[in-house]
Design a protein around this motif. Structure first.
Motif, PDB file in Angstrom:
ATOM      1  N   ILE A 121       0.838  -1.204   0.000  1.00  0.00           N
ATOM      2  CA  ILE A 121       0.000   0.000   0.000  1.00  0.00           C
ATOM      3  C   ILE A 121       0.874   1.255   0.000  1.00  0.00           C
ATOM      4  O   ILE A 121       0.615   2.222  -0.717  1.00  0.00           O
ATOM      5  CB  ILE A 121      -0.964  -0.009   1.211  1.00  0.00           C
ATOM      6  CG1 ILE A 121      -2.002  -1.141   1.039  1.00  0.00           C
ATOM      7  CG2 ILE A 121      -1.674   1.338   1.359  1.00  0.00           C
ATOM      8  CD1 ILE A 121      -2.821  -1.416   2.279  1.00  0.00           C
ATOM      9  N   ARG A 122       1.951   1.226   0.792  1.00  0.00           N
ATOM     10  CA  ARG A 122       2.842   2.386   0.873  1.00  0.00           C
ATOM     11  C   ARG A 122       3.542   2.651  -0.461  1.00  0.00           C
ATOM     12  O   ARG A 122       3.940   3.778  -0.751  1.00  0.00           O
ATOM     13  CB  ARG A 122       3.872   2.187   1.977  1.00  0.00           C
ATOM     14  CG  ARG A 122       3.277   2.332   3.380  1.00  0.00           C
ATOM     15  CD  ARG A 122       4.235   1.852   4.448  1.00  0.00           C
ATOM     16  NE  ARG A 122       5.441   2.663   4.492  1.00  0.00           N
ATOM     17  CZ  ARG A 122       5.548   3.817   5.177  1.00  0.00           C
ATOM     18  NH1 ARG A 122       4.523   4.274   5.870  1.00  0.00           N
ATOM     19  NH2 ARG A 122       6.679   4.496   5.183  1.00  0.00           N
ATOM     20  N   GLN A 123       3.655   1.612  -1.283  1.00  0.00           N
ATOM     21  CA  GLN A 123       4.232   1.768  -2.617  1.00  0.00           C
ATOM     22  C   GLN A 123       3.181   2.186  -3.653  1.00  0.00           C
ATOM     23  O   GLN A 123       3.478   2.298  -4.839  1.00  0.00           O
ATOM     24  CB  GLN A 123       4.883   0.451  -3.072  1.00  0.00           C
ATOM     25  CG  GLN A 123       6.059  -0.001  -2.230  1.00  0.00           C
ATOM     26  CD  GLN A 123       7.256   0.919  -2.340  1.00  0.00           C
ATOM     27  OE1 GLN A 123       7.498   1.499  -3.394  1.00  0.00           O
ATOM     28  NE2 GLN A 123       7.991   1.080  -1.250  1.00  0.00           N
ATOM     29  N   GLY A 124       1.920   2.363  -3.191  1.00  0.00           N
ATOM     30  CA  GLY A 124       0.860   2.790  -4.102  1.00  0.00           C
ATOM     31  C   GLY A 124       0.103   1.648  -4.738  1.00  0.00           C
ATOM     32  O   GLY A 124      -0.664   1.846  -5.686  1.00  0.00           O
ATOM     33  N   PRO A 179      -3.678   5.825  -4.671  1.00  0.00           N
ATOM     34  CA  PRO A 179      -3.033   6.945  -3.981  1.00  0.00           C
ATOM     35  C   PRO A 179      -3.676   7.334  -2.651  1.00  0.00           C
ATOM     36  O   PRO A 179      -3.009   7.885  -1.783  1.00  0.00           O
ATOM     37  CB  PRO A 179      -3.139   8.091  -4.999  1.00  0.00           C
ATOM     38  CG  PRO A 179      -4.285   7.723  -5.880  1.00  0.00           C
ATOM     39  CD  PRO A 179      -4.312   6.229  -5.930  1.00  0.00           C
ATOM     40  N   ARG A 237      -2.412   5.232   0.258  1.00  0.00           N
ATOM     41  CA  ARG A 237      -0.974   5.476   0.427  1.00  0.00           C
ATOM     42  C   ARG A 237      -0.702   6.573   1.464  1.00  0.00           C
ATOM     43  O   ARG A 237       0.337   6.591   2.109  1.00  0.00           O
ATOM     44  CB  ARG A 237      -0.381   5.859  -0.932  1.00  0.00           C
ATOM     45  CG  ARG A 237       1.124   5.874  -0.972  1.00  0.00           C
ATOM     46  CD  ARG A 237       1.586   6.195  -2.380  1.00  0.00           C
ATOM     47  NE  ARG A 237       3.036   6.120  -2.499  1.00  0.00           N
ATOM     48  CZ  ARG A 237       3.683   6.284  -3.642  1.00  0.00           C
ATOM     49  NH1 ARG A 237       3.017   6.520  -4.736  1.00  0.00           N
ATOM     50  NH2 ARG A 237       4.997   6.207  -3.683  1.00  0.00           N
ATOM     51  N   ARG A 238      -1.668   7.504   1.610  1.00  0.00           N
ATOM     52  CA  ARG A 238      -1.474   8.641   2.519  1.00  0.00           C
ATOM     53  C   ARG A 238      -1.866   8.327   3.967  1.00  0.00           C
ATOM     54  O   ARG A 238      -1.661   9.140   4.859  1.00  0.00           O
ATOM     55  CB  ARG A 238      -2.268   9.849   2.012  1.00  0.00           C
ATOM     56  CG  ARG A 238      -1.729  10.406   0.695  1.00  0.00           C
ATOM     57  CD  ARG A 238      -2.281  11.789   0.406  1.00  0.00           C
ATOM     58  NE  ARG A 238      -3.699  11.752   0.063  1.00  0.00           N
ATOM     59  CZ  ARG A 238      -4.167  11.598  -1.173  1.00  0.00           C
ATOM     60  NH1 ARG A 238      -3.320  11.463  -2.178  1.00  0.00           N
ATOM     61  NH2 ARG A 238      -5.451  11.596  -1.415  1.00  0.00           N
TER      62      ARG A 238
END
Length: 283
Positions: free
Chosen positions: A138-141, A145, A148-149
């Motif tokens: 998820i942190r890599q998208g 997006p 990711r935030r």
């Protein structure tokens, strides 16, 4: 032009989509297949990898798919009958170093985590490992997006809760046997690609290949769990049997302590194809 993607029968629709996304990752570091290939899909689940190979070779392929867990094998067998025009043999057992019967933990809500190496004693540790991997994705998208935030601690909590489904296990007693006995029984005299994704039992599968059968294998791709502990041994087995070996581990795989090993027989030609261009997947 490759044929249209099959709408396979599946147990969980999200898993079929997830596995489709993963397929391209097997075809890297020089791994390829030509029409006329013989492919072994070890740890087939419902047959997503088999379907991708079949589609991209326009059906000109012979596939042997191994899936020991009864609900998964039933779905794989149905897909074989309905979509593969007799080109896929769905075998109802797993591969190991010797003939045996094992207890497999089956996770109905997340069948890709089903394994002989998971049980109620280690499922919480496994859930933490998978959570770390999903959070990194998820942190890599990987899921868009917006997610990711979300702050990492909150993401970890959300994913961990979602993965509580891993606690609901069924146990199935299944048959396993060495790959060499399956090769003899099926009359397989060459393997253009050996794909292994068996949720932690990779070394056991490789140990089930007798010396006389190693020369039949032209290429292999192995997903390795417990990467830090096991990937060196997997690579050594393959190098010992004449393969040039490459490895790959991205940040998502690193978080889950898994990775990929790619093996090509040194100096091999495409051999059993028809001379048409190799299969390059659309990733």
């Amino acid at each position: 032009m490759a044929m249209k993607a099959m709408e396979l029968h599946c147990i969980n629709r999200w898993e079929a989509s997830f596995l489709r996304e993963e397929v391209g990752g097997y075809f890297a570091h020089g791994i390829e297949c030509r029409p006329g290939a013989t492919v072994l899909d070890v740890g087939a689940n419902i047959g997503v990898f088999s379907a991708a190979v079949y589609e991209r070779l326009d059906g000109d392929v012979r596939i042997y798919a191994f899936e020991p867990v009864p609900p998964l094998h039933a779905t794989l067998d149905r897909n074989a009958r309905e979509f593969f025009d007799g080109r896929l043999t769905a075998l109802p057992y797993g591969l190991a170093s010797r003939e045996d019967e094992l207890d497999f933990s089956y996770v109905p809500a997340a069948t890709i985590f089903s394994s002989s190496s998971r049980d109620q004693g280690n499922i919480e540790a496994e859930r933490r490992r998978v959570t770390a991997s999903v959070v990194e994705m998820i942190r890599q998208g990987g899921l868009g997006p917006v997610l990711r935030r979300v702050p990492a601690p909150l993401l970890t909590l959300l994913v961990s809760r979602k993965l509580r489904v891993m606690r609901r296990l069924e146990t199935h007693r299944v048959k396993v046997r060495p790959l060499s006995s399956a090769l003899d029984e099926q009359g397989i005299d060459h393997i253009d690609l050996l794909k292994i994704d068996v949720e932690g039992a990779e070394l056991d599968v490789l140990k089930g290949i007798e010396e006389r059968h190693w020369p039949l294998v032209r290429q292999a791709v192995v997903e390795v769990e417990r990467w830090q502990q096991n990937h060196g041994t997997v690579c050594e087995i393959l190098r010992t049997h004449g393969f040039a070996v490459s490895t790959e581990q991205d940040s998502v795989q690193q978080a889950g302590d898994i990775g990929m090993v790619f093996a090509l027989r040194s100096g091999s030609s495409q051999g059993h194809g028809t001379g048409t261009p190799p299969f390059t997947p659309a990733i």
